[in-house]
Motif scaffolding. Structure first.
Motif, PDB file in Angstrom:
ATOM      1  N   VAL A  84      -4.821 -90.862 120.563  1.00 28.00           N
ATOM      2  CA  VAL A  84      -4.347 -89.475 120.353  1.00 28.00           C
ATOM      3  C   VAL A  84      -3.110 -89.431 119.438  1.00 28.00           C
ATOM      4  O   VAL A  84      -2.376 -90.307 119.826  1.00 28.00           O
ATOM      5  CB  VAL A  84      -4.431 -88.829 121.623  1.00 28.00           C
ATOM      6  CG1 VAL A  84      -4.025 -87.181 121.505  1.00 28.00           C
ATOM      7  CG2 VAL A  84      -5.552 -88.498 122.266  1.00 28.00           C
ATOM      8  N   GLY A  85      -2.864 -88.616 118.402  1.00 25.10           N
ATOM      9  CA  GLY A  85      -1.734 -88.315 117.926  1.00 25.10           C
ATOM     10  C   GLY A  85      -1.569 -89.342 116.945  1.00 25.10           C
ATOM     11  O   GLY A  85      -2.575 -89.954 116.160  1.00 25.10           O
ATOM     12  N   ARG A 123       2.532 -76.830 113.150  1.00 30.37           N
ATOM     13  CA  ARG A 123       1.458 -77.008 114.227  1.00 30.37           C
ATOM     14  C   ARG A 123       0.150 -77.383 113.622  1.00 30.37           C
ATOM     15  O   ARG A 123      -0.655 -77.980 114.439  1.00 30.37           O
ATOM     16  CB  ARG A 123       1.394 -75.543 114.675  1.00 30.37           C
ATOM     17  CG  ARG A 123       2.258 -75.258 115.709  1.00 30.37           C
ATOM     18  CD  ARG A 123       1.906 -73.690 116.229  1.00 30.37           C
ATOM     19  NE  ARG A 123       2.492 -72.896 115.184  1.00 30.37           N
ATOM     20  CZ  ARG A 123       2.103 -71.627 115.034  1.00 30.37           C
ATOM     21  NH1 ARG A 123       1.279 -70.982 116.120  1.00 30.37           N
ATOM     22  NH2 ARG A 123       2.231 -70.539 114.117  1.00 30.37           N
ATOM     23  N   ARG A 124      -0.123 -77.627 112.553  1.00 31.61           N
ATOM     24  CA  ARG A 124      -1.303 -78.416 111.668  1.00 31.61           C
ATOM     25  C   ARG A 124      -1.370 -79.771 111.988  1.00 31.61           C
ATOM     26  O   ARG A 124      -2.370 -80.366 111.625  1.00 31.61           O
ATOM     27  CB  ARG A 124      -1.525 -77.781 110.506  1.00 31.61           C
ATOM     28  CG  ARG A 124      -1.988 -76.191 110.318  1.00 31.61           C
ATOM     29  CD  ARG A 124      -2.559 -75.803 108.976  1.00 31.61           C
ATOM     30  NE  ARG A 124      -3.250 -74.533 109.134  1.00 31.61           N
ATOM     31  CZ  ARG A 124      -3.856 -74.148 108.162  1.00 31.61           C
ATOM     32  NH1 ARG A 124      -4.038 -74.567 106.914  1.00 31.61           N
ATOM     33  NH2 ARG A 124      -4.745 -72.989 108.258  1.00 31.61           N
ATOM     34  N   PHE A 125      -0.073 -80.348 111.933  1.00 34.11           N
ATOM     35  CA  PHE A 125       0.088 -81.804 112.106  1.00 34.11           C
ATOM     36  C   PHE A 125      -0.483 -82.567 110.941  1.00 34.11           C
ATOM     37  O   PHE A 125      -1.147 -83.515 111.109  1.00 34.11           O
ATOM     38  CB  PHE A 125      -0.684 -82.319 113.441  1.00 34.11           C
ATOM     39  CG  PHE A 125      -0.034 -81.455 114.610  1.00 34.11           C
ATOM     40  CD1 PHE A 125       1.318 -82.056 115.115  1.00 34.11           C
ATOM     41  CD2 PHE A 125      -0.482 -80.660 115.460  1.00 34.11           C
ATOM     42  CE1 PHE A 125       1.764 -81.657 116.256  1.00 34.11           C
ATOM     43  CE2 PHE A 125      -0.072 -79.996 116.354  1.00 34.11           C
ATOM     44  CZ  PHE A 125       1.057 -80.329 116.808  1.00 34.11           C
ATOM     45  N   THR A 139       2.276 -78.953 123.770  1.00 37.66           N
ATOM     46  CA  THR A 139       1.339 -79.219 122.453  1.00 37.66           C
ATOM     47  C   THR A 139       1.696 -80.077 121.637  1.00 37.66           C
ATOM     48  O   THR A 139       0.995 -81.139 121.064  1.00 37.66           O
ATOM     49  CB  THR A 139       1.073 -77.828 121.857  1.00 37.66           C
ATOM     50  OG1 THR A 139       0.552 -76.765 123.094  1.00 37.66           O
ATOM     51  CG2 THR A 139       0.109 -77.959 120.903  1.00 37.66           C
ATOM     52  N   ARG A 143      -0.517 -83.249 120.817  1.00 36.13           N
ATOM     53  CA  ARG A 143      -1.182 -83.607 119.650  1.00 36.13           C
ATOM     54  C   ARG A 143      -0.707 -84.509 118.507  1.00 36.13           C
ATOM     55  O   ARG A 143      -1.282 -85.282 117.917  1.00 36.13           O
ATOM     56  CB  ARG A 143      -1.371 -82.181 119.111  1.00 36.13           C
ATOM     57  CG  ARG A 143      -2.204 -81.372 119.879  1.00 36.13           C
ATOM     58  CD  ARG A 143      -2.433 -80.129 119.089  1.00 36.13           C
ATOM     59  NE  ARG A 143      -3.297 -80.117 117.951  1.00 36.13           N
ATOM     60  CZ  ARG A 143      -3.545 -79.339 116.906  1.00 36.13           C
ATOM     61  NH1 ARG A 143      -2.996 -78.249 117.176  1.00 36.13           N
ATOM     62  NH2 ARG A 143      -4.106 -79.553 115.839  1.00 36.13           N
ATOM     63  N   ARG A 144       0.719 -84.456 118.598  1.00 36.33           N
ATOM     64  CA  ARG A 144       1.416 -85.538 117.689  1.00 36.33           C
ATOM     65  C   ARG A 144       1.550 -86.946 117.994  1.00 36.33           C
ATOM     66  O   ARG A 144       1.400 -87.860 117.384  1.00 36.33           O
ATOM     67  CB  ARG A 144       2.645 -84.815 117.046  1.00 36.33           C
ATOM     68  CG  ARG A 144       3.430 -85.679 115.993  1.00 36.33           C
ATOM     69  CD  ARG A 144       4.505 -84.921 115.357  1.00 36.33           C
ATOM     70  NE  ARG A 144       4.117 -83.928 114.219  1.00 36.33           N
ATOM     71  CZ  ARG A 144       3.708 -83.894 113.092  1.00 36.33           C
ATOM     72  NH1 ARG A 144       3.443 -85.022 112.585  1.00 36.33           N
ATOM     73  NH2 ARG A 144       3.285 -82.799 112.541  1.00 36.33           N
ATOM     74  N   LEU A 185      -6.791 -76.989 125.472  1.00 38.84           N
ATOM     75  CA  LEU A 185      -6.073 -78.268 124.826  1.00 38.84           C
ATOM     76  C   LEU A 185      -5.917 -79.340 126.117  1.00 38.84           C
ATOM     77  O   LEU A 185      -6.346 -80.608 125.938  1.00 38.84           O
ATOM     78  CB  LEU A 185      -4.792 -78.069 124.017  1.00 38.84           C
ATOM     79  CG  LEU A 185      -4.190 -79.161 123.503  1.00 38.84           C
ATOM     80  CD1 LEU A 185      -5.112 -79.969 122.613  1.00 38.84           C
ATOM     81  CD2 LEU A 185      -2.837 -78.973 122.994  1.00 38.84           C
ATOM     82  N   HIS A 238      -8.215 -83.089 127.273  1.00 46.51           N
ATOM     83  CA  HIS A 238      -7.530 -84.433 127.454  1.00 46.51           C
ATOM     84  C   HIS A 238      -7.392 -84.937 128.723  1.00 46.51           C
ATOM     85  O   HIS A 238      -6.377 -85.870 129.169  1.00 46.51           O
ATOM     86  CB  HIS A 238      -6.291 -84.258 126.410  1.00 46.51           C
ATOM     87  CG  HIS A 238      -6.332 -84.268 124.965  1.00 46.51           C
ATOM     88  ND1 HIS A 238      -6.456 -83.047 124.526  1.00 46.51           N
ATOM     89  CD2 HIS A 238      -6.470 -85.293 124.168  1.00 46.51           C
ATOM     90  CE1 HIS A 238      -6.493 -83.191 123.089  1.00 46.51           C
ATOM     91  NE2 HIS A 238      -6.593 -84.568 122.813  1.00 46.51           N
TER      92      HIS A 238
END
Length: 434
Positions: free
Chosen positions: A7-8, A196-198, A274, A278-279, A303, A307
């Motif tokens: 993840v990330g 935030r869209r990464f 977040t 996510r990142r 979210l 996970h």
């Protein structure tokens, strides 16, 4: 807190940093505050006055809870400092250590608060002693180990369009201008674009300056300019960016909610949680309590649960009547040096629920300072319950050279922010005319 494999973004090389003389595992390039959290270190410092424990909250360099001494330099935002091998970290405002701090007795001795401005005022000798003690205790950290490096000469740049902020709305605006062949310069404080869209847009490197936060919007005899501190090189450098038009997409900072013990380590903003998940693939809590209001609160729940997190309780401070959601504004965090539970009022009674973190998700508070410096009007937005920049649908403000997009006009979703950036870019490309 645990790392989730796969993840990330791809992690850097495994390294070790030093925290108060002890080694802590980390990955090269990730925020060192995240490295410490992943290693189970939750107390980063003590508060100045009462010496209560402090840990990261916003991960946006908008609070002071993650400040540490880094390689001999005090008051560094560790949420914005990339980890590197051998980095020396020291926790501040504690003696002899942050875990056993003798000054935390102040909180016990003065349970109803301490007004150090008036203490012993008018009492001979004692007044002077108290003033000296207050001055010593009021400082944030100790002086640096060595003098600051010599300042580099200021660099002046002239462009057609200057964009402050390379998050969702800023990156979308830059992409749109690039597609239309309009010259611009994008300034971003992070080492990456996309927000935030990464995901980073494909932009010409010459039109992007990373690690270059805009600290002011000023006017002199040559016109309006961004004051920028670029840390992309070996030493910080001041830039003056003159432009015909400016687009502000600097977003905002996550506010908190006023409840008892809301400063305990383990209380984090929803956007911080977040970002870390996510990142960087770090789940900040396995059984968190989620509190707040608005659509981001429920998006955060989905979210986290996707996970593997098990949400201990959902508290909506607006009294949202959804199933499984507790409507309450009377909250309290529990724990000594870290959150262990949350309590709230429900149907006239208090209920206490165990949790390993409290995530606060409320609409973003716009960072309107640059817009205000440029002459844009800022007013209270009843819809967003915060102050926001006044602008039309295409981002025009009352200052003809100044446009805004994204969260500056009130909290938006990532998709809404992207579309507002594109509309502002189209308006600027047309010369700013409606």
């Amino acid at each position: 807190m645990r790392r989730i494999e796969g993840v990330g973004q791809e992690r850097g090389q495994a390294i070790s940093v030093e925290l108060d003389g002890d080694p802590v595992p980390a990955f090269d390039g990730e925020p060192v505050a995240l490295s410490l959290l992943a290693a189970g270190e939750t107390v980063f410092a003590r508060s100045i006055k009462y010496h209560r424990p402090r840990g990261p909250y916003c991960f946006a360099a908008a609070c002071s809870h993650c400040l540490m001494r880094v390689d001999g330099v005090p008051n560094i935002y560790t949420c914005r400092t990339p980890a590197r091998a051998g980095m020396r970290l020291e926790r501040q405002n504690a003696y002899p250590s942050v875990k056993v701090d003798v000054f935390q007795s102040i909180d016990w001795l003065f349970p109803r608060g301490l007004d150090h401005h008036a203490m012993f005022a008018g009492v001979p000798v004692a007044e002077q002693v108290m003033a000296k003690v207050a001055r010593h205790l009021a400082g944030l950290g100790l002086l640096p180990e060595k003098p600051a490096p010599k300042r580099m000469e200021c660099e002046t740049v002239r462009v057609k369009i200057a964009i402050a902020g390379g998050g969702t709305s800023g990156a979308s605006a830059a992409q749109r201008l690039h597609e239309q062949g309009v010259p611009f310069l994008l300034l971003e404080r992070e080492s990456h674009l996309g927000g935030r869209r990464f995901s980073a847009p494909d932009l010409p490197p010459a039109q992007v300056r990373l690690r270059s936060p805009v600290i002011g919007l000023y006017e002199d005899h040559d016109g309006w300019f961004f004051a920028v501190v670029s840390t992309a090189g070996a030493e910080p450098r001041l830039l003056k960016i003159y432009a015909e038009r400016f687009l502000l997409t600097v977003g905002g900072h996550p506010p908190t909610l006023p409840f008892e013990n809301n400063e305990l380590p383990g209380v984090l903003s929803g956007r911080a949680a977040t970002l870390m998940l996510r990142r960087y693939g770090l789940l900040v809590a396995d059984e968190p309590a989620l509190v707040g209001r608005g659509p981001e609160l429920y998006a955060l729940q989905k979210l986290l649960e996707s996970h593997g997190a098990k949400v201990a309780v959902m508290v909506d401070v607006e009294g949202n009547p959804r199933d499984g959601v507790v409507p309450s504004t009377d909250l309290k965090a529990h724990g000594r040096n870290k959150v262990s539970a949350i309590s709230f009022a429900q149907r006239g009674r208090r209920k206490k629920v165990g949790c390993d973190g409290i995530l606060v998700s409320v609409p973003i508070s716009p960072s309107f300072e640059l817009a205000r410096q440029g002459g844009a009007r800022v007013s209270w937005s009843p819809q967003h319950q915060t102050f926001a920049v006044e602008a039309d649908r295409d981002g025009r403000t009352n200052a003809p050279f100044l446009f805004v997009a994204g969260d500056l006009t009130g909290g938006r979703s990532a998709d809404e922010s992207a579309r507002s950036g594109e509309r502002a870019a189209d308006a600027i490309a047309k010369g700013g005319q409606p």
